[in-house]
Scaffold this motif. Structure first.
Motif, PDB file in Angstrom:
ATOM      1  N   GLY A  76       0.845  -0.966   0.221  1.00 36.59           N
ATOM      2  CA  GLY A  76      -0.069   0.303   0.027  1.00 36.59           C
ATOM      3  C   GLY A  76       0.692   1.586  -0.383  1.00 36.59           C
ATOM      4  N   ARG A  77       1.920   0.766  -0.580  1.00 42.94           N
ATOM      5  CA  ARG A  77       2.929   2.479  -0.088  1.00 42.94           C
ATOM      6  C   ARG A  77       3.310   2.997  -1.462  1.00 42.94           C
ATOM      7  NH1 ARG A  77       6.862   0.723   5.817  1.00 42.94           N
ATOM      8  NH2 ARG A  77       5.537   0.557   6.720  1.00 42.94           N
ATOM      9  N   PRO A  78       3.787   4.169  -2.003  1.00 42.14           N
ATOM     10  CA  PRO A  78       4.002   4.894  -2.969  1.00 42.14           C
ATOM     11  C   PRO A  78       5.207   3.983  -3.094  1.00 42.14           C
ATOM     12  CG  PRO A  78       3.951   6.020  -2.063  1.00 42.14           C
ATOM     13  CD  PRO A  78       3.759   5.236  -0.964  1.00 42.14           C
ATOM     14  N   CYS A  79       5.551   3.568  -4.962  1.00 41.11           N
ATOM     15  CA  CYS A  79       7.298   3.114  -4.994  1.00 41.11           C
ATOM     16  C   CYS A  79       7.004   3.700  -6.631  1.00 41.11           C
ATOM     17  CB  CYS A  79       6.828   1.319  -4.739  1.00 41.11           C
ATOM     18  SG  CYS A  79       5.739   0.301  -6.247  1.00 41.11           S
ATOM     19  N   VAL A  80       8.048   4.316  -7.219  1.00 41.42           N
ATOM     20  CA  VAL A  80       8.595   4.654  -8.263  1.00 41.42           C
ATOM     21  C   VAL A  80       8.583   3.584  -9.689  1.00 41.42           C
ATOM     22  CG1 VAL A  80      10.608   5.605  -9.472  1.00 41.42           C
ATOM     23  CG2 VAL A  80      10.523   5.765  -7.350  1.00 41.42           C
ATOM     24  N   MET A  81       7.775   3.489 -10.485  1.00 37.09           N
ATOM     25  CA  MET A  81       7.381   2.585 -11.567  1.00 37.09           C
ATOM     26  C   MET A  81       8.485   3.019 -12.693  1.00 37.09           C
ATOM     27  SD  MET A  81       4.476   1.779 -14.225  1.00 37.09           S
ATOM     28  CE  MET A  81       3.633   0.621 -13.080  1.00 37.09           C
ATOM     29  N   GLU A  82       8.552   4.654 -12.338  1.00 34.96           N
ATOM     30  CA  GLU A  82       9.818   5.031 -13.518  1.00 34.96           C
ATOM     31  C   GLU A  82       9.857   5.742 -13.521  1.00 34.96           C
ATOM     32  OE1 GLU A  82       8.871   5.174 -18.008  1.00 34.96           O
ATOM     33  OE2 GLU A  82       7.789   2.807 -18.340  1.00 34.96           O
ATOM     34  N   LEU A  83      11.397   6.634 -13.771  1.00 41.43           N
ATOM     35  CA  LEU A  83      11.774   7.691 -13.154  1.00 41.43           C
ATOM     36  C   LEU A  83      12.313   8.156 -14.659  1.00 41.43           C
ATOM     37  CD1 LEU A  83      13.743  10.384 -11.396  1.00 41.43           C
ATOM     38  CD2 LEU A  83      15.229   8.933 -11.359  1.00 41.43           C
ATOM     39  N   GLU A  84      11.288   9.747 -14.720  1.00 40.92           N
ATOM     40  CA  GLU A  84      11.539  10.133 -16.278  1.00 40.92           C
ATOM     41  C   GLU A  84      12.288  11.515 -16.364  1.00 40.92           C
ATOM     42  OE1 GLU A  84      10.179   9.191 -18.438  1.00 40.92           O
ATOM     43  OE2 GLU A  84       8.181   7.342 -18.664  1.00 40.92           O
ATOM     44  N   LEU A  85      13.524  11.583 -16.606  1.00 34.66           N
ATOM     45  CA  LEU A  85      14.318  12.148 -17.191  1.00 34.66           C
ATOM     46  C   LEU A  85      15.247  12.316 -18.654  1.00 34.66           C
ATOM     47  CD1 LEU A  85      17.390  11.315 -14.169  1.00 34.66           C
ATOM     48  CD2 LEU A  85      14.634  12.572 -13.532  1.00 34.66           C
ATOM     49  N   VAL A  86      14.867  11.958 -19.353  1.00 31.18           N
ATOM     50  CA  VAL A  86      14.627  12.383 -21.338  1.00 31.18           C
ATOM     51  C   VAL A  86      13.821  13.138 -21.787  1.00 31.18           C
ATOM     52  CG1 VAL A  86      15.377  11.868 -23.241  1.00 31.18           C
ATOM     53  CG2 VAL A  86      15.726  10.175 -20.683  1.00 31.18           C
ATOM     54  N   GLU A  87      12.422  12.676 -21.510  1.00 31.42           N
ATOM     55  CA  GLU A  87      11.538  13.680 -22.528  1.00 31.42           C
ATOM     56  C   GLU A  87      10.550  13.227 -22.127  1.00 31.42           C
ATOM     57  OE1 GLU A  87      10.225   9.902 -24.559  1.00 31.42           O
ATOM     58  OE2 GLU A  87      11.340  10.136 -22.764  1.00 31.42           O
ATOM     59  N   PRO A  88      10.123  13.595 -21.089  1.00 35.22           N
ATOM     60  CA  PRO A  88       8.318  13.162 -20.344  1.00 35.22           C
ATOM     61  C   PRO A  88       7.253  14.287 -21.158  1.00 35.22           C
ATOM     62  CG  PRO A  88       9.538  14.130 -18.122  1.00 35.22           C
ATOM     63  CD  PRO A  88      10.782  13.763 -19.614  1.00 35.22           C
ATOM     64  N   ASN A  89       5.987  13.451 -20.557  1.00 35.42           N
ATOM     65  CA  ASN A  89       4.679  14.355 -20.797  1.00 35.42           C
ATOM     66  C   ASN A  89       5.232  15.200 -20.258  1.00 35.42           C
ATOM     67  OD1 ASN A  89       2.563  16.177 -21.749  1.00 35.42           O
ATOM     68  ND2 ASN A  89       2.199  13.606 -23.025  1.00 35.42           N
ATOM     69  N   LEU A  90       4.882  16.675 -19.973  1.00 37.30           N
ATOM     70  CA  LEU A  90       4.377  17.396 -19.038  1.00 37.30           C
ATOM     71  C   LEU A  90       3.223  17.841 -18.230  1.00 37.30           C
ATOM     72  CD1 LEU A  90       7.708  20.104 -19.815  1.00 37.30           C
ATOM     73  CD2 LEU A  90       7.365  18.028 -18.572  1.00 37.30           C
ATOM     74  N   PHE A  91       1.963  17.291 -19.604  1.00 36.40           N
ATOM     75  CA  PHE A  91       0.457  17.815 -18.907  1.00 36.40           C
ATOM     76  C   PHE A  91       0.640  19.107 -18.509  1.00 36.40           C
ATOM     77  CE2 PHE A  91       1.904  13.205 -17.459  1.00 36.40           C
ATOM     78  CZ  PHE A  91       1.543  12.771 -18.402  1.00 36.40           C
ATOM     79  N   LEU A  92       1.115  19.799 -19.381  1.00 36.23           N
ATOM     80  CA  LEU A  92       0.653  21.551 -18.985  1.00 36.23           C
ATOM     81  C   LEU A  92      -0.402  21.695 -19.191  1.00 36.23           C
ATOM     82  CD1 LEU A  92       4.353  22.993 -20.094  1.00 36.23           C
ATOM     83  CD2 LEU A  92       3.017  22.235 -17.334  1.00 36.23           C
TER      84      LEU A  92
END
Length: 290
Positions: A254-270
């Motif tokens: 039930g605790r949060p964990c990292v699925m991905e760490l996006e450091l290249v070209e992530p969609n920003l959802f602005l």
């Protein structure tokens, strides 16, 4: 007046649209910069003419990883590249999840099967197979234990193309609490979103998938922010990272964990968070003027 390039890709008829680009261009123009979108693989671009090149929607790079990382190395020698080339090279291979886990960051448990490795797959729970270099759920699928034969054919296809596979348990909480991307710019949390599960039972690995289903604004919990900050602290390049997106899911505990760490070209959802546009533009302008 800073000259800024927003690096993107040559979008085909089926390629996703970067809805953030026009918002960023307008905001940077209002902030006093001279910004333009540029194809990362355009051989005629004079990258040295820019004060800053920001990798944005280079969303075809997973099909040309070696070419893309070589471009990042060249570009980074001619001008400032965000994020820096060493970070790009590290982050284009999702085996970085193993490094994060070794550093004590809560991550989705991940195994790796390179070409030639035996197909060691879970026999007691659902699991996911996807490539170590991929985006938009390309070559990703969800399997039940009784679907081993189909999963093995999936692996064989990936291995025939020289791809290393990731094998992860399917965390069922994602069907309830979803996936939460947290966006950081200049080391600060800018906004968070939540989306529904991407992988549905029975969907073939080579089928087109909706990358961000049911996307909505999300208010992250203190635990989510803490895990995201631990991931960023363990990544290379800190404090040189201009931007980062940390995608979180809930583990079996039930605790949060990292699925991905996006450091290249992530969609920003602005487009979903319009109030973040001037904040992001200001950080880009600051980086260009540093």
């Amino acid at each position: 007046m800073p000259h800024i390039a927003l690096a993107t890709y040559r979008r085909g008829p089926d390629g996703p649209e970067d809805r953030d680009l026009p918002l960023l261009l307008s905001a940077l123009d209002r902030a006093g910069a001279r910004a333009e979108t540029v194809f990362w693989d355009d051989p005629d671009v004079d990258w040295a003419s820019f004060d800053l090149v920001v990798i944005r929607s280079t969303w075809d790079y997973t099909l040309r990883v070696a070419e893309f990382t070589a471009w990042a190395e060249r570009c980074g020698k001619l001008t400032r590249l965000a994020n820096p080339a060493p970070v790009v090279r590290w982050n284009t291979d999702k085996r970085y999840l193993g490094e994060l886990a070794a550093a004590g960051v809560p991550t989705v448990p991940t195994g790796y099967l390179a070409p030639g490795d035996p197909a060691e797959l879970p026999e007691d729970r659902e699991y996911v197979i996807k490539p170590t270099s991929g985006a938009g759920s390309r070559y990703a699928a969800r399997y039940a234990p009784g679907e081993r034969a189909t999963a093995v054919r999936h692996l064989e296809r990936m291995h025939a193309e020289g791809l290393t596979a990731m094998v992860q348990p399917y965390l069922k909480a994602i069907d309830v609490t979803g996936e939460r991307p947290l966006l950081f710019f200049g080391g600060r949390l800018v906004h968070a979103s939540r989306k529904k599960a991407v992988l549905t039972p029975g969907t073939p690995y080579d089928a087109r998938k909706t990358a961000h289903p049911g996307l909505e604004v999300w208010e992250p919990t203190a635990a989510e922010v803490a895990v995201a900050e631990r991931a960023l602290a363990a990544a290379p390049g800190d404090p040189a990272l201009l931007y980062a997106r940390v995608d979180l899911v809930d583990g079996d505990d039930g605790r949060p964990c990292v699925m991905e760490l996006e450091l290249v070209e992530p969609n920003l959802f602005l487009w979903l968070h319009p109030g973040s546009v001037p904040v992001v533009a200001a950080e880009i302008l600051r980086a260009a003027s540093a």
